[in-house]
Design an enzyme around this catalytic site. Sequence first.
Site, PDB file in Angstrom:
ATOM      1  N   TRP A 130      -8.513   4.116  14.895  1.00 22.76           N
ATOM      2  CA  TRP A 130      -8.944   4.456  16.009  1.00 22.76           C
ATOM      3  C   TRP A 130      -9.852   5.220  16.344  1.00 22.76           C
ATOM      4  O   TRP A 130      -9.164   5.513  17.955  1.00 22.76           O
ATOM      5  CB  TRP A 130      -7.968   5.640  15.122  1.00 22.76           C
ATOM      6  CG  TRP A 130      -6.776   5.447  14.629  1.00 22.76           C
ATOM      7  CD1 TRP A 130      -6.316   5.405  12.856  1.00 22.76           C
ATOM      8  CD2 TRP A 130      -5.613   4.892  14.922  1.00 22.76           C
ATOM      9  NE1 TRP A 130      -5.583   5.081  12.469  1.00 22.76           N
ATOM     10  CE2 TRP A 130      -4.832   4.517  13.486  1.00 22.76           C
ATOM     11  CE3 TRP A 130      -4.910   3.992  16.410  1.00 22.76           C
ATOM     12  CZ2 TRP A 130      -3.370   3.719  13.385  1.00 22.76           C
ATOM     13  CZ3 TRP A 130      -4.523   3.253  16.006  1.00 22.76           C
ATOM     14  CH2 TRP A 130      -2.953   2.853  14.742  1.00 22.76           C
ATOM     15  N   ASP A 139      -0.891  13.217   2.237  1.00 20.69           N
ATOM     16  CA  ASP A 139      -1.153  12.049   2.117  1.00 20.69           C
ATOM     17  C   ASP A 139      -1.220  11.453   0.390  1.00 20.69           C
ATOM     18  O   ASP A 139      -0.612  12.618  -0.337  1.00 20.69           O
ATOM     19  CB  ASP A 139      -1.482  11.177   2.102  1.00 20.69           C
ATOM     20  CG  ASP A 139      -2.231   9.514   2.603  1.00 20.69           C
ATOM     21  OD1 ASP A 139      -2.064   8.750   1.615  1.00 20.69           O
ATOM     22  OD2 ASP A 139      -2.543   9.118   3.664  1.00 20.69           O
ATOM     23  N   TYR A 187      -6.315   2.366  -5.063  1.00 14.41           N
ATOM     24  CA  TYR A 187      -6.235   3.471  -6.007  1.00 14.41           C
ATOM     25  C   TYR A 187      -7.084   3.375  -6.738  1.00 14.41           C
ATOM     26  O   TYR A 187      -7.347   5.167  -7.300  1.00 14.41           O
ATOM     27  CB  TYR A 187      -5.346   5.011  -4.939  1.00 14.41           C
ATOM     28  CG  TYR A 187      -5.447   4.461  -3.752  1.00 14.41           C
ATOM     29  CD1 TYR A 187      -5.911   3.933  -2.357  1.00 14.41           C
ATOM     30  CD2 TYR A 187      -4.353   5.629  -3.270  1.00 14.41           C
ATOM     31  CE1 TYR A 187      -5.736   4.035  -1.830  1.00 14.41           C
ATOM     32  CE2 TYR A 187      -3.624   5.472  -1.888  1.00 14.41           C
ATOM     33  CZ  TYR A 187      -4.611   4.625  -0.444  1.00 14.41           C
ATOM     34  OH  TYR A 187      -4.359   4.615   0.411  1.00 14.41           O
ATOM     35  N   GLY A 237       0.896  15.242  -2.037  1.00 16.73           N
ATOM     36  CA  GLY A 237       2.413  14.180  -1.972  1.00 16.73           C
ATOM     37  C   GLY A 237       2.977  13.206  -1.902  1.00 16.73           C
ATOM     38  O   GLY A 237       2.095  12.008  -1.369  1.00 16.73           O
ATOM     39  N   ASP A 238       4.081  12.206  -2.264  1.00 16.58           N
ATOM     40  CA  ASP A 238       3.703  10.774  -1.982  1.00 16.58           C
ATOM     41  C   ASP A 238       5.395  11.121  -1.471  1.00 16.58           C
ATOM     42  O   ASP A 238       7.016  11.867  -1.904  1.00 16.58           O
ATOM     43  CB  ASP A 238       4.831  10.693  -3.641  1.00 16.58           C
ATOM     44  CG  ASP A 238       4.855   9.316  -4.320  1.00 16.58           C
ATOM     45  OD1 ASP A 238       6.010   9.132  -2.996  1.00 16.58           O
ATOM     46  OD2 ASP A 238       5.163   8.552  -5.027  1.00 16.58           O
ATOM     47  N   PHE A 239       5.293  10.768  -0.538  1.00 20.93           N
ATOM     48  CA  PHE A 239       6.866  10.425   0.633  1.00 20.93           C
ATOM     49  C   PHE A 239       7.722   9.902   0.182  1.00 20.93           C
ATOM     50  O   PHE A 239       8.372   9.785   0.779  1.00 20.93           O
ATOM     51  CB  PHE A 239       6.145  10.446   2.605  1.00 20.93           C
ATOM     52  CG  PHE A 239       5.653   8.864   2.577  1.00 20.93           C
ATOM     53  CD1 PHE A 239       6.156   7.437   1.976  1.00 20.93           C
ATOM     54  CD2 PHE A 239       3.939   8.897   3.144  1.00 20.93           C
ATOM     55  CE1 PHE A 239       5.333   6.748   1.942  1.00 20.93           C
ATOM     56  CE2 PHE A 239       4.152   7.273   3.300  1.00 20.93           C
ATOM     57  CZ  PHE A 239       4.358   7.015   2.795  1.00 20.93           C
ATOM     58  N   HIS A 253       5.060  -0.980   8.395  1.00 22.69           N
ATOM     59  CA  HIS A 253       4.824  -2.187   8.338  1.00 22.69           C
ATOM     60  C   HIS A 253       4.058  -2.338   6.492  1.00 22.69           C
ATOM     61  O   HIS A 253       4.397  -3.877   6.270  1.00 22.69           O
ATOM     62  CB  HIS A 253       3.476  -2.865   9.108  1.00 22.69           C
ATOM     63  CG  HIS A 253       2.641  -2.311   8.796  1.00 22.69           C
ATOM     64  ND1 HIS A 253       0.962  -3.025   9.470  1.00 22.69           N
ATOM     65  CD2 HIS A 253       2.011  -1.015   8.280  1.00 22.69           C
ATOM     66  CE1 HIS A 253       0.260  -2.198   8.907  1.00 22.69           C
ATOM     67  NE2 HIS A 253      -0.001  -1.457   7.954  1.00 22.69           N
ATOM     68  N   ASP A 254       4.272  -0.815   5.653  1.00 27.16           N
ATOM     69  CA  ASP A 254       3.740  -1.575   4.722  1.00 27.16           C
ATOM     70  C   ASP A 254       5.345  -1.602   3.889  1.00 27.16           C
ATOM     71  O   ASP A 254       4.917  -1.931   2.618  1.00 27.16           O
ATOM     72  CB  ASP A 254       3.334   0.204   4.254  1.00 27.16           C
ATOM     73  CG  ASP A 254       1.635   0.003   4.611  1.00 27.16           C
ATOM     74  OD1 ASP A 254       1.142  -1.434   4.771  1.00 27.16           O
ATOM     75  OD2 ASP A 254       1.515   1.022   4.962  1.00 27.16           O
TER      76      ASP A 254
HETATM   77  N1  SAM Z   1      -1.537   6.242   9.059  1.00 25.89           N
HETATM   78  C1  SAM Z   1      -2.595   5.692   8.399  1.00 25.89           C
HETATM   79  C2  SAM Z   1      -3.584   4.694   9.966  1.00 25.89           C
HETATM   80  O1  SAM Z   1      -2.807   4.458  10.756  1.00 25.89           O
HETATM   81  O2  SAM Z   1      -4.665   4.613   9.780  1.00 25.89           O
HETATM   82  C3  SAM Z   1      -3.046   4.897   7.402  1.00 25.89           C
HETATM   83  C4  SAM Z   1      -1.964   3.788   7.033  1.00 25.89           C
HETATM   84  S1  SAM Z   1      -2.521   3.114   6.114  1.00 25.89           S
HETATM   85  C5  SAM Z   1      -1.697   1.923   6.562  1.00 25.89           C
HETATM   86  C6  SAM Z   1      -0.431   3.808   5.030  1.00 25.89           C
HETATM   87  C7  SAM Z   1      -1.157   5.162   4.453  1.00 25.89           C
HETATM   88  O3  SAM Z   1      -0.537   5.342   3.424  1.00 25.89           O
HETATM   89  C8  SAM Z   1      -2.540   5.435   3.337  1.00 25.89           C
HETATM   90  O4  SAM Z   1      -2.995   6.404   3.615  1.00 25.89           O
HETATM   91  C9  SAM Z   1      -1.686   5.442   2.098  1.00 25.89           C
HETATM   92  O5  SAM Z   1      -2.297   6.205   1.303  1.00 25.89           O
HETATM   93  C10 SAM Z   1      -0.530   5.990   2.017  1.00 25.89           C
HETATM   94  N2  SAM Z   1       0.727   5.882   1.766  1.00 25.89           N
HETATM   95  C11 SAM Z   1       1.260   5.348   0.813  1.00 25.89           C
HETATM   96  N3  SAM Z   1       2.228   5.226   0.000  1.00 25.89           N
HETATM   97  C12 SAM Z   1       2.251   6.820   0.100  1.00 25.89           C
HETATM   98  C13 SAM Z   1       3.142   8.020  -0.509  1.00 25.89           C
HETATM   99  N4  SAM Z   1       3.746   7.002  -0.917  1.00 25.89           N
HETATM  100  N5  SAM Z   1       2.833   8.928   0.039  1.00 25.89           N
HETATM  101  C14 SAM Z   1       2.023   9.275   1.497  1.00 25.89           C
HETATM  102  N6  SAM Z   1       1.397   8.450   1.619  1.00 25.89           N
HETATM  103  C15 SAM Z   1       1.548   7.665   0.947  1.00 25.89           C
END
Ligand code: SAM
Length: 344
Positions: free
Chosen positions: A164, A210, A147, A235-237, A255-256
Amino acid sequence: DSAEENEMLKILFQYQHGFIISKIMFTACELGVFDLLLESGDTLSSAAIAERLGTCHLGMERLLEACVGLKLLRMERKDNEGLYGNTDLSNLCLAKSSPKSQYCYMKLQSEQLYPNLQYLADAVREGNAQIQSMYVTPSKDIFEAMYSSEEGVQSFSNAMDTAWSIYGQEMMSAFDLSCFPAVCDLGGGSGALAKEYISLYPNATVTIFDLPKVVKRAKKQFVTSEECQISFQEGDFLKDSIPEADLYILARIFHDWDDDTCMQLLTKVHKACKPGGGLLLVELTLDEDRSGPLEAHIRSIMMLLFNNGRERTFSEYNALLSAGGFKEIQFKKKSFYSAILGRK
Ligand code: SAM
């Protein structure tokens, strides 16, 4: 015997050249072959395709023939000339204008995954993601790295959305979720899944949570008739508090991340979740014996390379969710992704 050996060698050839097959498809996408053939609504000669797309005829003819071999195009002979048209698969998934187009995912794979696979051996050697080799600026995770440019946000979000249009309905209807009025889609990106949710459960509201860069971009481009039912929160989760909700959707989030980070997130979700509320994971699951499916192995390799994430079996998700305090955990494997529902 030699028949068996021939079979083995066929597999070897396929594996050896799999990346060339991908690149043939990516190249035809990039040059606009499938878009042109969908728009023209008729078969075209290689000379006509080359001219319309501004390429050399010889090169285009070679590419078109290979696409016929891969069943991405069909060819009929007329007056000694080959006429090319899309196959159903190309019309459905490769042309940009198709509602189920996978073009943006393909583009991301071609531009980001393909070159970065050169670091796979390092990732395996070290058991670690290789973000520092892929990006010049040091980043804490792949999202911060990706990003760093507006284009990076755009191309990743667009790529995520493509899934989706095909699997959204199926995943959101895997369980009856009508008992959850307030939903939070954690890491919900640009809201493609939230739209599917609202179309199935018209009385629900969804908050998409997000990272700020993703939300800012999503808000700019968000168009839907259900706009008032879908809202965004930046926000940052991993650091910030998350909205209160009856149901948390985490689609392709776990999975990330490694198990520790998943547990950190789970604890946060469990705390914020209303009593009787739920948690819905949407993930590509590995079979219990870990022998497949191939899609999950491929994604798991990608997750190792990019963010120390991994694909997991249902038992592994079950253990994580139980440790996080969720109960009545149910699992449904659909045509590609799986849905896992737990209750607080
Ligand atoms: N849930 C969506 C989907 O399945 O199409 C997106 C999946 S994508 C693999 C991971 C998502 O998590 C991205 O939109 C990313 O910006 C968000 N993300 C990653 N780290 C994050 C954080 N620390 N706080 C909030 N969102 C986060």
